[in-house]
Design a protein around this motif. Structure first.
Motif, PDB file in Angstrom:
ATOM      1  N   ALA A   1       0.828  -1.200   0.000  1.00 15.59           N
ATOM      2  CA  ALA A   1       0.000   0.000   0.000  1.00 15.59           C
ATOM      3  C   ALA A   1       0.867   1.256   0.000  1.00 15.59           C
ATOM      4  CB  ALA A   1      -0.913  -0.002   1.216  1.00 15.59           C
ATOM      5  N   LYS A   2       0.334   2.281  -0.661  1.00 19.89           N
ATOM      6  CA  LYS A   2       1.046   3.565  -0.682  1.00 19.89           C
ATOM      7  C   LYS A   2       0.989   4.230   0.678  1.00 19.89           C
ATOM      8  CE  LYS A   2       1.977   5.220  -5.007  1.00 19.89           C
ATOM      9  NZ  LYS A   2       2.967   6.162  -5.357  1.00 19.89           N
ATOM     10  N   GLU A   3       2.095   4.881   1.058  1.00 20.98           N
ATOM     11  CA  GLU A   3       2.130   5.630   2.316  1.00 20.98           C
ATOM     12  C   GLU A   3       1.328   6.907   2.162  1.00 20.98           C
ATOM     13  OE1 GLU A   3       5.817   6.367   4.362  1.00 20.98           O
ATOM     14  OE2 GLU A   3       6.735   4.720   3.274  1.00 20.98           O
ATOM     15  N   LYS A   4       0.598   7.263   3.192  1.00 19.74           N
ATOM     16  CA  LYS A   4      -0.169   8.511   3.190  1.00 19.74           C
ATOM     17  C   LYS A   4       0.205   9.319   4.426  1.00 19.74           C
ATOM     18  CE  LYS A   4      -2.697   7.982  -0.465  1.00 19.74           C
ATOM     19  NZ  LYS A   4      -2.443   8.811  -1.614  1.00 19.74           N
ATOM     20  N   GLY A   5       0.068  10.632   4.325  1.00 13.51           N
ATOM     21  CA  GLY A   5       0.320  11.490   5.478  1.00 13.51           C
ATOM     22  C   GLY A   5       1.757  11.938   5.580  1.00 13.51           C
ATOM     23  N   ARG A   6       2.057  12.502   6.744  1.00 14.64           N
ATOM     24  CA  ARG A   6       3.367  13.103   6.988  1.00 14.64           C
ATOM     25  C   ARG A   6       4.016  12.445   8.195  1.00 14.64           C
ATOM     26  NH1 ARG A   6       4.837  19.512   7.306  1.00 14.64           N
ATOM     27  NH2 ARG A   6       6.528  19.261   8.781  1.00 14.64           N
ATOM     28  N   LYS A   7       5.234  11.942   8.010  1.00 19.11           N
ATOM     29  CA  LYS A   7       5.988  11.305   9.094  1.00 19.11           C
ATOM     30  C   LYS A   7       7.262  12.115   9.336  1.00 19.11           C
ATOM     31  CE  LYS A   7       8.622   7.263  10.284  1.00 19.11           C
ATOM     32  NZ  LYS A   7       9.576   6.358   9.686  1.00 19.11           N
ATOM     33  N   LEU A   8       7.333  12.765  10.492  1.00 22.99           N
ATOM     34  CA  LEU A   8       8.470  13.621  10.830  1.00 22.99           C
ATOM     35  C   LEU A   8       9.705  12.779  11.143  1.00 22.99           C
ATOM     36  CD1 LEU A   8       9.227  16.625  11.327  1.00 22.99           C
ATOM     37  CD2 LEU A   8       8.712  16.210  13.713  1.00 22.99           C
TER      38      LEU A   8
ATOM     39  N   LEU B   1      16.899   7.186   6.573  1.00 26.16           N
ATOM     40  CA  LEU B   1      15.867   8.135   6.986  1.00 26.16           C
ATOM     41  C   LEU B   1      14.602   7.412   7.442  1.00 26.16           C
ATOM     42  CD1 LEU B   1      16.141  10.972   4.318  1.00 26.16           C
ATOM     43  CD2 LEU B   1      16.825  11.061   6.705  1.00 26.16           C
ATOM     44  N   ARG B   2      14.261   6.316   6.791  1.00 22.72           N
ATOM     45  CA  ARG B   2      13.073   5.550   7.189  1.00 22.72           C
ATOM     46  C   ARG B   2      13.230   4.981   8.604  1.00 22.72           C
ATOM     47  NH1 ARG B   2       9.410   5.894   3.545  1.00 22.72           N
ATOM     48  NH2 ARG B   2       9.857   5.683   1.340  1.00 22.72           N
ATOM     49  N   GLN B   3      14.474   4.785   9.033  1.00 24.32           N
ATOM     50  CA  GLN B   3      14.718   4.345  10.411  1.00 24.32           C
ATOM     51  C   GLN B   3      14.602   5.520  11.383  1.00 24.32           C
ATOM     52  OE1 GLN B   3      18.588   2.518  10.229  1.00 24.32           O
ATOM     53  NE2 GLN B   3      17.740   0.521   9.652  1.00 24.32           N
ATOM     54  N   GLY B   4      14.387   6.729  10.856  1.00 29.60           N
ATOM     55  CA  GLY B   4      14.158   7.907  11.684  1.00 29.60           C
ATOM     56  C   GLY B   4      15.410   8.541  12.241  1.00 29.60           C
ATOM     57  N   ARG B   5      16.511   8.433  11.503  1.00 27.92           N
ATOM     58  CA  ARG B   5      17.778   8.970  12.014  1.00 27.92           C
ATOM     59  C   ARG B   5      18.298  10.062  11.089  1.00 27.92           C
ATOM     60  NH1 ARG B   5      21.166   3.575  12.636  1.00 27.92           N
ATOM     61  NH2 ARG B   5      21.980   4.620  10.817  1.00 27.92           N
ATOM     62  N   ALA B   6      18.389  11.275  11.617  1.00 34.99           N
ATOM     63  CA  ALA B   6      18.974  12.400  10.883  1.00 34.99           C
ATOM     64  C   ALA B   6      19.137  13.568  11.847  1.00 34.99           C
ATOM     65  CB  ALA B   6      18.099  12.804   9.709  1.00 34.99           C
ATOM     66  N   SER B   7      19.998  14.515  11.489  1.00 33.36           N
ATOM     67  CA  SER B   7      20.208  15.699  12.315  1.00 33.36           C
ATOM     68  C   SER B   7      20.357  16.923  11.408  1.00 33.36           C
ATOM     69  CB  SER B   7      21.472  15.527  13.157  1.00 33.36           C
ATOM     70  OG  SER B   7      21.752  16.725  13.831  1.00 33.36           O
TER      71      SER B   7
ATOM     72  N   LEU C   1      14.309  23.578   8.454  1.00 35.22           N
ATOM     73  CA  LEU C   1      13.521  23.535   9.679  1.00 35.22           C
ATOM     74  C   LEU C   1      13.123  22.109  10.048  1.00 35.22           C
ATOM     75  CD1 LEU C   1      11.106  26.561   9.178  1.00 35.22           C
ATOM     76  CD2 LEU C   1      13.213  26.452  10.515  1.00 35.22           C
ATOM     77  N   SER C   2      12.714  21.314   9.059  1.00 37.49           N
ATOM     78  CA  SER C   2      12.313  19.942   9.363  1.00 37.49           C
ATOM     79  C   SER C   2      12.527  19.049   8.151  1.00 37.49           C
ATOM     80  CB  SER C   2      10.847  19.895   9.808  1.00 37.49           C
ATOM     81  OG  SER C   2      10.005  20.359   8.783  1.00 37.49           O
ATOM     82  N   LEU C   3      12.678  17.766   8.435  1.00 38.28           N
ATOM     83  CA  LEU C   3      12.877  16.738   7.429  1.00 38.28           C
ATOM     84  C   LEU C   3      11.807  15.692   7.677  1.00 38.28           C
ATOM     85  CD1 LEU C   3      14.823  15.694   5.182  1.00 38.28           C
ATOM     86  CD2 LEU C   3      16.131  14.606   6.979  1.00 38.28           C
ATOM     87  N   TYR C   4      11.062  15.322   6.645  1.00 39.93           N
ATOM     88  CA  TYR C   4       9.932  14.420   6.842  1.00 39.93           C
ATOM     89  C   TYR C   4       9.610  13.667   5.559  1.00 39.93           C
ATOM     90  CZ  TYR C   4       7.622  18.517   4.820  1.00 39.93           C
ATOM     91  OH  TYR C   4       7.286  19.570   4.015  1.00 39.93           O
ATOM     92  N   PHE C   5       8.786  12.615   5.698  1.00 34.36           N
ATOM     93  CA  PHE C   5       8.237  11.910   4.553  1.00 34.36           C
ATOM     94  C   PHE C   5       6.814  12.386   4.354  1.00 34.36           C
ATOM     95  CE2 PHE C   5      11.540   8.726   5.427  1.00 34.36           C
ATOM     96  CZ  PHE C   5      12.051   8.574   4.151  1.00 34.36           C
ATOM     97  N   LYS C   6       6.476  12.767   3.137  1.00 35.31           N
ATOM     98  CA  LYS C   6       5.114  13.183   2.801  1.00 35.31           C
ATOM     99  C   LYS C   6       4.643  12.292   1.665  1.00 35.31           C
ATOM    100  CE  LYS C   6       2.396  17.154   1.361  1.00 35.31           C
ATOM    101  NZ  LYS C   6       2.468  18.550   0.941  1.00 35.31           N
ATOM    102  N   ASP C   7       3.657  11.465   1.953  1.00 35.58           N
ATOM    103  CA  ASP C   7       3.138  10.496   0.982  1.00 35.58           C
ATOM    104  C   ASP C   7       4.262   9.629   0.389  1.00 35.58           C
ATOM    105  OD1 ASP C   7       0.618  11.536   1.437  1.00 35.58           O
ATOM    106  OD2 ASP C   7       0.709  12.911  -0.251  1.00 35.58           O
ATOM    107  N   GLY C   8       5.204   9.234   1.257  1.00 35.83           N
ATOM    108  CA  GLY C   8       6.273   8.332   0.847  1.00 35.83           C
ATOM    109  C   GLY C   8       7.489   8.998   0.236  1.00 35.83           C
TER     110      GLY C   8
END
Length: 159
Positions: free
Chosen positions: A2-9, A40-46, A109-116
């Motif tokens: 399935a396609k990812e939806k939404g925003r993941k910070l 990045l999918r593991q949620g690691r960045a600075s 300011l921020s790094l995130y995934f938006k709809d994958g």
């Protein structure tokens, strides 16, 4: 799948809002390698030391730390390489002209995934003076104190 939806910070630069007056914000895409996306999918960045520089009508993100992917092989990326930002030509031209004014800079300011897709929010900012930082902190503390007082009054009225 399935396609990812939404925003993941993934990462946020809270220090930027403390150190700069934010004038304008832009959402940009990033040119990344496969191992960078997996890291990045593991949620690691600075984003702490990150900044944007415009070279030859292209926007580049510098000093953003994306750690190497743990299962990566010889194809792994370097952690602090410069990454190309995907912006419209008019946005790049506007950022370039504004950033050349004294005291202005472009910060992430921020790094995130938006709809994958990996996105970064960058801001055109003007540096704060030391007294501006103290004033902002004082206003924040005053607001917090007023909210505490109001909630205490409401609690007493209910009881």
């Amino acid at each position: 799948m399935a396609k990812e939806k939404g925003r993941k910070l993934i990462a946020q630069n809270k220090k930027a809002r403390h150190d700069y007056h934010i004038l304008d914000t832009y959402e940009c895409g990033l040119v990344l390698t496969g191992t960078e996306v997996k890291s990045l999918r593991q949620g690691r960045a600075s984003l702490v030391d990150g900044f944007v520089q415009i070279d030859g009508h292209e926007a580049w993100l510098h000093n953003v730390h994306v750690p190497e992917y743990s299962q990566g092989t010889w194809t792994n990326h370097t952690a602090r390489r410069k990454r190309k930002l995907l912006l419209h030509r008019a946005e790049i031209d506007k950022l370039e002209s504004k950033s050349q004014e004294t005291g202005h800079t472009i910060v992430p300011l921020s790094l995130y995934f938006k709809d994958g897709r990996a996105k970064v929010e960058v801001a055109l900012a003007r540096g704060k003076k030391e007294y501006d930082k103290r004033q902002t902190l004082r206003e924040k503390q005053d607001r917090r104190e007023a909210e505490r007082t109001m909630s205490a009054i409401r609690r007493r009225q209910r009881a």
